[in-house]
Design a protein around this motif. Structure first.
Motif, short mmCIF file in Angstrom:
data_model
loop_
_atom_site.label_atom_id
_atom_site.label_comp_id
_atom_site.label_asym_id
_atom_site.label_seq_id
_atom_site.Cartn_x
_atom_site.Cartn_y
_atom_site.Cartn_z
N GLN A 115 11.97 5.77 12.94
CA GLN A 115 13.34 5.42 13.31
C GLN A 115 13.49 3.91 13.50
OE1 GLN A 115 13.88 7.87 16.78
NE2 GLN A 115 14.27 9.73 15.60
N THR A 116 12.48 3.29 14.09
CA THR A 116 12.51 1.83 14.25
C THR A 116 12.46 1.13 12.90
OG1 THR A 116 11.42 1.97 16.41
CG2 THR A 116 11.32 -0.16 15.26
N LEU A 117 11.58 1.60 12.02
CA LEU A 117 11.48 1.00 10.69
C LEU A 117 12.77 1.20 9.90
CD1 LEU A 117 7.82 1.95 9.73
CD2 LEU A 117 8.66 -0.20 10.68
N GLU A 118 13.44 2.33 10.16
CA GLU A 118 14.74 2.57 9.51
C GLU A 118 15.75 1.53 9.99
OE1 GLU A 118 18.02 6.18 8.94
OE2 GLU A 118 16.73 6.12 10.72
N ALA A 119 15.76 1.27 11.29
CA ALA A 119 16.69 0.28 11.84
C ALA A 119 16.40 -1.11 11.27
CB ALA A 119 16.59 0.25 13.36
N GLU A 120 15.15 -1.39 10.93
CA GLU A 120 14.77 -2.68 10.35
C GLU A 120 15.06 -2.75 8.85
OE1 GLU A 120 10.67 -3.34 11.22
OE2 GLU A 120 10.95 -3.32 13.39
N GLY A 121 15.39 -1.61 8.25
CA GLY A 121 15.68 -1.59 6.82
C GLY A 121 14.47 -1.45 5.94
N LEU A 122 13.32 -1.13 6.53
CA LEU A 122 12.10 -0.97 5.71
C LEU A 122 12.01 0.42 5.10
CD1 LEU A 122 9.45 -2.80 7.93
CD2 LEU A 122 10.47 -3.60 5.79
N VAL A 123 12.65 1.41 5.72
CA VAL A 123 12.70 2.76 5.17
C VAL A 123 14.13 3.27 5.34
CG1 VAL A 123 10.28 3.18 5.81
CG2 VAL A 123 12.11 3.96 7.33
N HIS A 124 14.45 4.33 4.63
CA HIS A 124 15.79 4.91 4.78
C HIS A 124 15.74 6.42 4.52
CE1 HIS A 124 15.60 4.08 0.42
NE2 HIS A 124 16.44 5.11 0.29
N THR A 163 0.84 -1.20 0.00
CA THR A 163 0.00 0.00 0.00
C THR A 163 0.88 1.25 0.00
OG1 THR A 163 -1.72 -1.19 1.24
CG2 THR A 163 -1.85 1.22 1.22
N LEU A 164 1.98 1.20 0.74
CA LEU A 164 2.99 2.26 0.70
C LEU A 164 4.14 1.72 -0.14
CD1 LEU A 164 2.95 3.41 4.45
CD2 LEU A 164 1.57 4.23 2.54
N PRO A 165 4.25 2.12 -1.41
CA PRO A 165 5.19 1.48 -2.35
C PRO A 165 6.63 1.93 -2.15
CG PRO A 165 4.03 3.27 -3.43
CD PRO A 165 3.41 3.14 -2.07
N GLU A 198 13.98 6.27 -6.92
CA GLU A 198 13.58 7.64 -7.21
C GLU A 198 12.48 8.05 -6.22
OE1 GLU A 198 13.92 11.24 -9.22
OE2 GLU A 198 15.11 9.40 -9.47
N PRO A 199 12.63 9.20 -5.53
CA PRO A 199 11.60 9.63 -4.57
C PRO A 199 10.24 9.81 -5.22
CG PRO A 199 13.62 10.89 -4.27
CD PRO A 199 13.80 10.10 -5.53
N ASN A 200 9.23 9.23 -4.60
CA ASN A 200 7.84 9.34 -5.04
C ASN A 200 7.11 10.20 -4.02
OD1 ASN A 200 5.14 9.03 -5.59
ND2 ASN A 200 5.12 6.80 -5.45
N ARG A 201 6.73 11.42 -4.42
CA ARG A 201 6.14 12.37 -3.48
C ARG A 201 4.61 12.40 -3.53
NH1 ARG A 201 10.43 15.10 -1.44
NH2 ARG A 201 12.33 15.07 -2.71
N THR A 202 4.01 11.28 -3.89
CA THR A 202 2.55 11.17 -3.86
C THR A 202 2.04 11.43 -2.44
OG1 THR A 202 2.58 9.52 -5.62
CG2 THR A 202 0.58 9.64 -4.27
N ASP A 203 0.96 12.18 -2.34
CA ASP A 203 0.35 12.45 -1.03
C ASP A 203 -0.10 11.14 -0.41
OD1 ASP A 203 -1.04 13.29 1.19
OD2 ASP A 203 -2.32 14.71 0.13
N ILE A 204 0.42 10.81 0.75
CA ILE A 204 0.11 9.54 1.40
C ILE A 204 -1.39 9.40 1.68
CG2 ILE A 204 0.51 10.37 3.75
CD1 ILE A 204 1.73 7.65 4.39
#
Length: 340
Positions: free
Chosen positions: A61-70, A33-35, A87-93
């Motif tokens: 920050q936790t998700l960053e530590a898990e490698g799901l976001v950066h 859902t969040l690509p 490539e950054p995707n700036r679609t409104d969440i």
């Protein structure tokens, strides 16, 4: 944790808000859902979940530590592992239909009443105290938010713990005035507390978290060099948590946090009045973080002392500018000016 979101009992039981936010974001990332490449910003996520930014920040920050976001050279986080050159995707969440399960939504919204109004009251108070002294009338505050006076007292008690309001000799709740002297007093305490805290906690600083902070500071430094300053407040908050409060002394952490509340409120007010942030702040914090990463603890402590002195001078200079600005045209109905 990977896989499906934790079960309903866990989400509505002992979980804290940032843990629930972690689960919601993790589930939406893993389901697609969040690509990959989507830019995640604290503000829009906080609006969807109807919580403050602080638990969202911690969840990311936790998700960053898990490698799901950066992190990347811009505001926020990108969905996906680092090093994937997305490539950054700036679609409104808000347009993506992020799924917030009912049990998670109920758990997030089951906060006590004082928490639901606290941020607004704090913002209202911070928006006027630099212009003088104001009385907060309990009954008017209760009527304004349609809550009980018990809830109002909970809010005012927490504001007093953070140094934003006080009771006078007549037992009236008073906010302000925020003066150059009160700012100096808070910075005296900062100099007494924060440099020694860095020294005490230097061995306990998490290297991975420090590396992530440095990456964030360098990105912010590049952004500020281009004439744009973003996210100074959350970066400063992360610096305090990572570099100043790494040690195990909980009492020291409380003292630092409570003393910083009025300082942060002052900075927020100055930004709201249109006064710019100083890019030097980011550079100073980056230098301290680099020194800690190299193990140069005493140099980091010395640089922190220099940073605090510079922050005080910047704040006082900006308050002198504010002194010639007319007072707020409109304040909340429950705030009554106190004439000297």
């Amino acid at each position: 944790m990977t896989g499906p979101m934790k079960d309903e009992q866990a989400a509505t039981g002992a979980q804290k808000r940032y843990e629930i936010a972690e689960d919601v974001l993790r589930s939406n990332i893993e389901s697609g859902t969040l690509p990959p490449g989507l830019v995640l910003l604290e503000g829009p996520i906080a609006e969807i979940l109807q919580i403050s930014r602080a638990p969202v920040q911690r969840a990311l920050q936790t998700l960053e530590a898990e490698g799901l976001v950066h992190r990347f050279a811009g505001r926020g986080f990108l969905v996906g592992r680092p090093g994937t050159d997305i490539e950054p995707n700036r679609t409104d969440i808000k347009a993506l239909g992020m799924i917030v399960p009912r049990h998670a939504d109920e758990a997030l919204q089951s906060r006590s009443s004082w928490e639901r109004i606290y941020n607004q009251v704090e913002a209202d108070v911070a928006g006027c105290v630099v212009f003088g002294r104001y009385r907060l009338v309990e009954m008017e505050l209760a009527n304004h938010f349609n809550v009980s006076r018990t809830v109002v007292r909970d809010v005012l008690t927490r504001l007093r713990e953070r140094g934003l309001v006080r009771k006078n000799q007549s037992s009236h709740w008073i906010a302000g005035p925020l003066t150059a002297q009160t700012v100096k007093d808070h910075f005296v305490l900062r100099k007494m507390l924060e440099p020694p805290a860095i020294r005490l906690g230097a061995r306990a600083v998490c290297p991975a978290r420090l590396e992530a902070l440095l990456h964030r500071l360098r990105a912010a430094e590049e952004t500020s060099a281009a004439g744009s300053l973003h996210e100074i407040e959350p970066i400063q908050a992360e610096f305090i948590e990572c570099c100043v409060l790494a040690g195990p002394n909980e009492r020291l952490k409380d003292l630092v946090h409570n003393n910083l509340m009025p300082v942060t409120a002052t900075d927020r007010l100055l930004r709201r009045l249109g006064l710019p942030g100083d890019p030097a702040i980011i550079t100073e914090l980056r230098l301290i973080a680099e020194l800690l990463l190299r193990g140069a603890t005493e140099a980091a402590v010395s640089m922190m002392e220099t940073h605090l002195e510079a922050c005080l001078n910047r704040t006082i200079a900006q308050m002198k500018i504010v002194a010639i600005i007319p007072g707020p045209g409109v304040t909340a109905a429950y705030l009554t000016p106190v004439l000297d």
